[in-house]
Scaffold this motif. Structure first.
Motif, PDB file in Angstrom:
ATOM      1  N   PRO A  16       0.934  -1.233   0.183  1.00 54.94           N
ATOM      2  CA  PRO A  16       0.045   0.027   0.002  1.00 54.94           C
ATOM      3  C   PRO A  16       0.851   1.160  -0.053  1.00 54.94           C
ATOM      4  O   PRO A  16       1.833   1.156   0.722  1.00 54.94           O
ATOM      5  N   ILE A  17       0.322   2.263  -0.706  1.00 53.85           N
ATOM      6  CA  ILE A  17       1.268   3.604  -0.780  1.00 53.85           C
ATOM      7  C   ILE A  17       1.307   4.130   0.543  1.00 53.85           C
ATOM      8  O   ILE A  17       0.392   4.332   1.325  1.00 53.85           O
ATOM      9  N   ASN A  18       2.585   4.755   0.973  1.00 46.03           N
ATOM     10  CA  ASN A  18       2.643   5.491   2.269  1.00 46.03           C
ATOM     11  C   ASN A  18       2.626   7.121   1.863  1.00 46.03           C
ATOM     12  O   ASN A  18       3.379   7.419   1.139  1.00 46.03           O
ATOM     13  N   PRO A  19       1.258   7.766   2.137  1.00 48.33           N
ATOM     14  CA  PRO A  19       1.440   9.115   2.148  1.00 48.33           C
ATOM     15  C   PRO A  19       2.217   9.994   2.191  1.00 48.33           C
ATOM     16  O   PRO A  19       2.638  10.989   1.595  1.00 48.33           O
ATOM     17  N   GLU A  20       3.226   9.671   3.110  1.00 49.09           N
ATOM     18  CA  GLU A  20       4.441  10.298   3.588  1.00 49.09           C
ATOM     19  C   GLU A  20       5.263  10.450   2.602  1.00 49.09           C
ATOM     20  O   GLU A  20       6.533  11.186   2.767  1.00 49.09           O
ATOM     21  N   ASP A  21       5.254   9.497   1.709  1.00 45.43           N
ATOM     22  CA  ASP A  21       6.503   9.630   0.640  1.00 45.43           C
ATOM     23  C   ASP A  21       6.290  10.719  -0.319  1.00 45.43           C
ATOM     24  O   ASP A  21       6.862  10.728  -1.411  1.00 45.43           O
ATOM     25  N   TYR A  22       5.480  11.834  -0.294  1.00 45.37           N
ATOM     26  CA  TYR A  22       5.064  12.838  -1.299  1.00 45.37           C
ATOM     27  C   TYR A  22       6.337  13.398  -1.692  1.00 45.37           C
ATOM     28  O   TYR A  22       6.374  13.813  -3.037  1.00 45.37           O
ATOM     29  N   GLU A  23       7.509  13.544  -0.750  1.00 43.05           N
ATOM     30  CA  GLU A  23       8.619  14.442  -1.426  1.00 43.05           C
ATOM     31  C   GLU A  23       9.476  13.595  -2.400  1.00 43.05           C
ATOM     32  O   GLU A  23       9.923  14.288  -3.183  1.00 43.05           O
ATOM     33  N   LYS A  24       9.597  12.438  -2.143  1.00 46.69           N
ATOM     34  CA  LYS A  24      10.127  11.401  -3.065  1.00 46.69           C
ATOM     35  C   LYS A  24       9.589  11.490  -4.479  1.00 46.69           C
ATOM     36  O   LYS A  24      10.103  11.601  -5.498  1.00 46.69           O
ATOM     37  N   GLY A  49       0.903  20.110  -3.686  1.00 53.99           N
ATOM     38  CA  GLY A  49       0.036  19.356  -4.703  1.00 53.99           C
ATOM     39  C   GLY A  49       0.106  17.895  -4.398  1.00 53.99           C
ATOM     40  O   GLY A  49      -0.740  17.131  -4.512  1.00 53.99           O
ATOM     41  N   GLU A  50       1.255  17.358  -4.415  1.00 55.50           N
ATOM     42  CA  GLU A  50       1.665  15.973  -4.431  1.00 55.50           C
ATOM     43  C   GLU A  50       1.376  15.340  -3.148  1.00 55.50           C
ATOM     44  O   GLU A  50       0.882  14.209  -3.254  1.00 55.50           O
ATOM     45  N   LYS A  51       1.147  16.163  -1.986  1.00 50.77           N
ATOM     46  CA  LYS A  51       1.026  15.546  -0.935  1.00 50.77           C
ATOM     47  C   LYS A  51      -0.711  15.010  -0.952  1.00 50.77           C
ATOM     48  O   LYS A  51      -0.883  14.171  -0.426  1.00 50.77           O
ATOM     49  N   GLU A  52      -1.417  15.876  -1.368  1.00 49.97           N
ATOM     50  CA  GLU A  52      -2.677  15.829  -1.580  1.00 49.97           C
ATOM     51  C   GLU A  52      -2.888  14.745  -2.533  1.00 49.97           C
ATOM     52  O   GLU A  52      -3.747  13.748  -2.356  1.00 49.97           O
ATOM     53  N   THR A  53      -2.177  14.714  -3.709  1.00 49.54           N
ATOM     54  CA  THR A  53      -2.285  13.626  -4.679  1.00 49.54           C
ATOM     55  C   THR A  53      -2.245  12.066  -4.233  1.00 49.54           C
ATOM     56  O   THR A  53      -2.936  11.392  -4.468  1.00 49.54           O
ATOM     57  N   LEU A  54      -1.174  12.211  -3.579  1.00 52.08           N
ATOM     58  CA  LEU A  54      -0.792  10.887  -3.111  1.00 52.08           C
ATOM     59  C   LEU A  54      -1.578  10.339  -1.989  1.00 52.08           C
ATOM     60  O   LEU A  54      -2.130   9.205  -2.117  1.00 52.08           O
ATOM     61  N   GLU A  56      -4.737  10.784  -1.767  1.00 47.51           N
ATOM     62  CA  GLU A  56      -5.965  10.418  -2.443  1.00 47.51           C
ATOM     63  C   GLU A  56      -5.695   9.060  -3.219  1.00 47.51           C
ATOM     64  O   GLU A  56      -6.462   8.063  -3.215  1.00 47.51           O
ATOM     65  N   LEU A  57      -4.300   9.114  -3.842  1.00 45.95           N
ATOM     66  CA  LEU A  57      -4.049   7.834  -4.552  1.00 45.95           C
ATOM     67  C   LEU A  57      -4.055   6.570  -3.712  1.00 45.95           C
ATOM     68  O   LEU A  57      -4.420   5.513  -3.781  1.00 45.95           O
ATOM     69  N   ALA A  58      -3.560   6.770  -2.426  1.00 43.26           N
ATOM     70  CA  ALA A  58      -3.369   5.832  -1.578  1.00 43.26           C
ATOM     71  C   ALA A  58      -4.773   5.111  -1.163  1.00 43.26           C
ATOM     72  O   ALA A  58      -4.553   4.087  -0.614  1.00 43.26           O
ATOM     73  N   LYS A  59      -5.908   5.893  -1.360  1.00 44.21           N
ATOM     74  CA  LYS A  59      -7.166   5.446  -0.840  1.00 44.21           C
ATOM     75  C   LYS A  59      -8.065   4.977  -2.003  1.00 44.21           C
ATOM     76  O   LYS A  59      -8.696   4.111  -1.671  1.00 44.21           O
ATOM     77  N   LYS A  60      -7.790   5.364  -2.933  1.00 43.82           N
ATOM     78  CA  LYS A  60      -8.673   4.837  -4.308  1.00 43.82           C
ATOM     79  C   LYS A  60      -8.164   3.977  -4.864  1.00 43.82           C
ATOM     80  O   LYS A  60      -6.735   3.655  -5.281  1.00 43.82           O
ATOM     81  N   GLU A  61      -9.015   3.121  -5.635  1.00 44.48           N
ATOM     82  CA  GLU A  61      -8.599   1.983  -6.586  1.00 44.48           C
ATOM     83  C   GLU A  61      -7.454   1.223  -6.155  1.00 44.48           C
ATOM     84  O   GLU A  61      -7.451   0.612  -5.111  1.00 44.48           O
ATOM     85  N   HIS A  62      -6.495   0.619  -6.991  1.00 47.86           N
ATOM     86  CA  HIS A  62      -5.678  -0.338  -6.945  1.00 47.86           C
ATOM     87  C   HIS A  62      -4.161   0.144  -7.049  1.00 47.86           C
ATOM     88  O   HIS A  62      -3.773  -0.382  -8.028  1.00 47.86           O
ATOM     89  N   ASN A  63      -3.793   1.052  -6.359  1.00 46.93           N
ATOM     90  CA  ASN A  63      -2.358   1.838  -6.436  1.00 46.93           C
ATOM     91  C   ASN A  63      -1.678   1.383  -5.457  1.00 46.93           C
ATOM     92  O   ASN A  63      -1.886   1.192  -4.192  1.00 46.93           O
ATOM     93  N   PHE A  64      -0.266   0.867  -5.838  1.00 47.45           N
ATOM     94  CA  PHE A  64       0.815   0.197  -4.988  1.00 47.45           C
ATOM     95  C   PHE A  64       2.193   1.006  -5.169  1.00 47.45           C
ATOM     96  O   PHE A  64       2.309   1.517  -5.949  1.00 47.45           O
ATOM     97  N   ALA A  65       2.828   0.951  -3.979  1.00 49.85           N
ATOM     98  CA  ALA A  65       3.996   1.439  -3.958  1.00 49.85           C
ATOM     99  C   ALA A  65       4.999   0.171  -4.453  1.00 49.85           C
ATOM    100  O   ALA A  65       4.814  -0.832  -3.925  1.00 49.85           O
ATOM    101  N   VAL A  66       6.032   0.505  -5.195  1.00 47.46           N
ATOM    102  CA  VAL A  66       7.063  -0.594  -5.544  1.00 47.46           C
ATOM    103  C   VAL A  66       8.208  -0.635  -4.528  1.00 47.46           C
ATOM    104  O   VAL A  66       9.001   0.435  -4.572  1.00 47.46           O
ATOM    105  N   ILE A  67       8.624  -1.662  -3.948  1.00 48.95           N
ATOM    106  CA  ILE A  67       9.444  -1.618  -2.809  1.00 48.95           C
ATOM    107  C   ILE A  67      10.434  -2.835  -3.073  1.00 48.95           C
ATOM    108  O   ILE A  67      10.230  -3.662  -3.462  1.00 48.95           O
ATOM    109  N   ASP A  68      11.796  -2.415  -3.199  1.00 45.73           N
ATOM    110  CA  ASP A  68      12.936  -3.288  -3.157  1.00 45.73           C
ATOM    111  C   ASP A  68      13.018  -4.356  -2.067  1.00 45.73           C
ATOM    112  O   ASP A  68      12.613  -3.980  -0.911  1.00 45.73           O
ATOM    113  N   LEU A  69      12.619  -5.380  -2.599  1.00 48.03           N
ATOM    114  CA  LEU A  69      12.628  -6.868  -1.461  1.00 48.03           C
ATOM    115  C   LEU A  69      13.690  -6.884  -0.513  1.00 48.03           C
ATOM    116  O   LEU A  69      13.655  -7.189   0.519  1.00 48.03           O
TER     117      LEU A  69
END
Ligand code: COA
Length: 184
Positions: A16-24, A49-54, A56-69
């Motif tokens: 799941p997306i971490n909304p705190e990652d908006y700076e990255k 702007g990105e803080k808000e977008t992220l 929203e993205l974290a809550k809706k549909e099926h969006n994921f963060a890609v994380i190095d295993l």
């Protein structure tokens, strides 16, 4: 804990997306080498702007963060949008924002995980994507994952005073041979 292993591949996992990652995300989406391949090159991506977008993205549909295993480092983002659960269709999108990780198999691994999620959990039948014709890197990645070119919208992208086609690619459920990465 910032990230959670929803689906794990050989190199990365989807969390799941971490909304705190908006700076990255703001840093990556202001990088033209990344953004010329997305619809975002002409948009102003600011921190607030990105803080808000992220968020929203974290809550809706099926969006994921890609994380190095191996390192649990954030590498990018992918998702399925425009879901139609009656007909089993959705649209795929991805970016690996950390360019140090390009051409090391992460894009392929993340795309295969997202297809696994779409076909084996959401019971989708057809997943489509669109890509600019100059983005040979992405077209190669998608082809490796089983997407096929189904058409092109001619000269529908203008950049650098040149026009390019938008290429449409799709994959249907029977063409995706992998099973869920858990035993039932
Ligand atoms: C497209 C993207 C997701 C691919 O991720 P990646 O981690 O680099 O992908 P992989 O390493 O798994 O595979 C890359 C493949 O493309 C190939 N490739 C790289 N540049 C290429 C080019 N200019 N022409 C043709 N093939 C190219 C690589 O050789 C590799 O294929 P191979 O395994 O057969 O050698 C990533 O580069 C990205 O996020 N780019 C910016 C945003 C973007 O373009 N998103 C997609 C929008 S539609």
């Amino acid at each position: 804990m910032r990230y959670f292993k929803k689906l794990a591949g050989s190199l990365c996992y989807l969390s799941p997306i971490n909304p705190e990652d908006y700076e990255k995300y703001t840093e990556w989406l202001n990088d033209l080498e990344v953004a010329v391949n997305l619809t975002l090159a002409t948009k102003i991506i600011s921190l607030p702007g990105e803080k808000e977008t992220l968020a929203e993205l974290a809550k809706k549909e099926h969006n994921f963060a890609v994380i190095d295993l191996k390192t649990d480092e954030l590498l990018g983002n992918c998702g399925l949008t425009n879901l139609d659960l009656i007909n089993g269709t959705a649209e795929f999108g991805i970016f690996i924002g950390n360019k140090n990780y390009w051409n090391r198999g992460y894009g392929t691994d993340a795309t295969l995980l997202m297809l696994n999620y779409g076909f084996n959990l959401l019971n989708l039948h057809n997943i489509i994507l669109c890509v600019y014709s100059y983005n040979k890197h992405a077209i190669r990645t998608y082809t490796k994952c089983g997407f096929k070119i189904i058409g092109r919208r001619r000269q529908a992208k203008t950049i650098g005073r040149k026009t390019y086609d938008i290429i449409y690619m799709d994959i249907i459920s029977p063409e995706f041979k992998r099973n869920l990465p858990v035993s039932l």
